[in-house]
Design an enzyme around this catalytic site. Structure first.
Site, PDB file in Angstrom:
ATOM      1  N   HIS B 126     160.927 106.800  43.053  1.00 59.24           N
ATOM      2  CA  HIS B 126     161.141 107.244  41.617  1.00 59.24           C
ATOM      3  C   HIS B 126     160.421 108.721  41.372  1.00 59.24           C
ATOM      4  CE1 HIS B 126     161.127 106.682  37.120  1.00 59.24           C
ATOM      5  NE2 HIS B 126     159.828 107.387  37.381  1.00 59.24           N
ATOM      6  N   GLU B 127     159.311 108.853  41.777  1.00 58.77           N
ATOM      7  CA  GLU B 127     158.483 110.042  41.551  1.00 58.77           C
ATOM      8  C   GLU B 127     159.064 111.268  42.252  1.00 58.77           C
ATOM      9  OE1 GLU B 127     156.647 110.246  39.211  1.00 58.77           O
ATOM     10  OE2 GLU B 127     156.159 108.048  38.983  1.00 58.77           O
ATOM     11  N   HIS B 130     161.704 112.886  40.111  1.00 61.90           N
ATOM     12  CA  HIS B 130     161.295 113.847  39.231  1.00 61.90           C
ATOM     13  C   HIS B 130     160.708 115.189  40.037  1.00 61.90           C
ATOM     14  CE1 HIS B 130     160.735 111.090  35.903  1.00 61.90           C
ATOM     15  NE2 HIS B 130     159.769 110.513  36.365  1.00 61.90           N
ATOM     16  N   HIS B 136     163.889 110.621  33.044  1.00 61.02           N
ATOM     17  CA  HIS B 136     163.951 109.069  33.202  1.00 61.02           C
ATOM     18  C   HIS B 136     165.267 108.732  32.718  1.00 61.02           C
ATOM     19  CE1 HIS B 136     159.441 108.483  32.957  1.00 61.02           C
ATOM     20  NE2 HIS B 136     159.925 108.278  34.106  1.00 61.02           N
TER      21      HIS B 136
END
Lengths: 120, 198
Positions: B126-127, B130, B136
């Site tokens: 997930h990170e 980013h 998101h």
């Protein structure tokens, strides 16, 4: 999934107190709403409170609008009230990156590519 | 999928990125295991795009830095102890990726065996999204959805994630596409104890 109706698991969660706010809506005043406003502010749904005027425990129009935006982002019914499904979503462990940056919801594809804001 | 405001991304002349594990003393997970976890997490993104990642040699400058921190750690986004906020990362081309050292991080199959445990690789995937420029997603089940249940392992990119990253960086010609998932028994979801669902 953790079975519904069972007590909270015996490990700490900094947001578990939000579960006491389930059912709150516009016009209510309840201990803990100020902390919930802090949560929503951290993830961009409310502006930061100035140091001279910290968040209060009043369920006001700004909080209602912030909750409605949160609900839309997470696919919940946008009532603006703290219904159980919204509170359950709020206490879930999550990424610390904000969902709304400078008033623009990064979770709204139609608006996320047009504005400029902080990078975190 | 969404992007950060302004659509920051790594420029075209930077498609080979390096990462370094710079602050690992606050976790009990050994260095070799961490290297393997992050290599797998980065590979999930490079499989779909033209980006390539390599762990930097010790002491070398890296494009991306990864570390475990507790509480306030100097970036204005202090961690809050077990659960709550798990990690955060900065948009391109900052490269900082911070994990909350207070979490009960688990690796691989152990994710489903402990109450309050958080799967490290799931959060890493997930990170990294980013770090590469994705914001998101409101698509539940996507990697870039903001929340994750404890005891849950979610590491495979969904269609929404792939479309988002390929729109930024192009498509890896060898990419096989998103693996189909079973609606009833998913290896991606092995939840045993979701605090959020209590």
């Amino acid at each position: 999934h953790f079975p519904a109706g069972l007590p909270e698991p015996p490990f700490p969660n900094p947001w578990s107190a939000f579960q006491n706010l389930s059912g709150c809506h516009m016009g209510d005043e309840r201990d803990g709403l100020a902390r919930l406003k802090g949560y929503l502010s951290h993830f961009g749904y409310l502006p930061s409170a100035p140091s001279s005027s910290p968040f209060t425990d009043a369920f006001d129009a700004d909080l209602e609008a912030a909750i409605a935006t949160y609900q839309r982002n997470f696919g919940l019914e946008a009532t603006g009230a703290l219904d159980p499904s919204t509170v359950t979503q709020m206490v879930a462990p999550r990424c610390g990156v904000a969902d709304v940056i400078n008033g623009t919801s990064t979770m709204d594809r139609n608006s996320s590519s047009s504005a400029h804001g902080r990078h975190l | 999928y969404t992007y950060f405001p302004g659509g920051p991304m790594w420029p075209p002349f930077r498609r080979d990125l390096t990462y370094a594990l710079t602050a690992t003393s606050a976790t009990s997970i050994d260095r070799a295991t961490l290297s393997a976890v992050f290599a797998r997490a980065f590979a999930r993104w490079s499989d779909a795009t033209t980006l390539r990642f390599a762990e930097a040699a010790p002491g070398a400058d890296a494009d991306i830095t990864i570390g475990f921190y507790a509480g306030d750690h100097g970036d204005g986004e202090g961690f809050d102890g077990p659960l709550g906020t798990l990690a955060h990362a900065f948009s391109p081309t900052d490269g900082r990726f911070h994990l909350d050292a207070a979490e009960a991080w688990t690796v691989g199959d152990s994710a489903s065996s402990s109450s309050g445990a958080v799967d490290l690789e799931s959060v890493a995937v997930h990170e990294i999204g980013h770090l590469l420029g994705l914001g998101h997603s409101s698509v539940q089940g996507s990697i870039m959805y903001p929340t994750i249940r404890t005891g849950t392992r979610k590491v495979e990119l969904e269609t929404d994630d792939v479309q988002g990253i390929q729109s930024l960086y192009g498509t890896n010609p060898d990419f096989k596409g998103v693996a189909p998932t079973s609606p009833s028994t998913s290896s991606r979801e092995t939840d045993s104890s979701a605090a959020a669902d209590s």
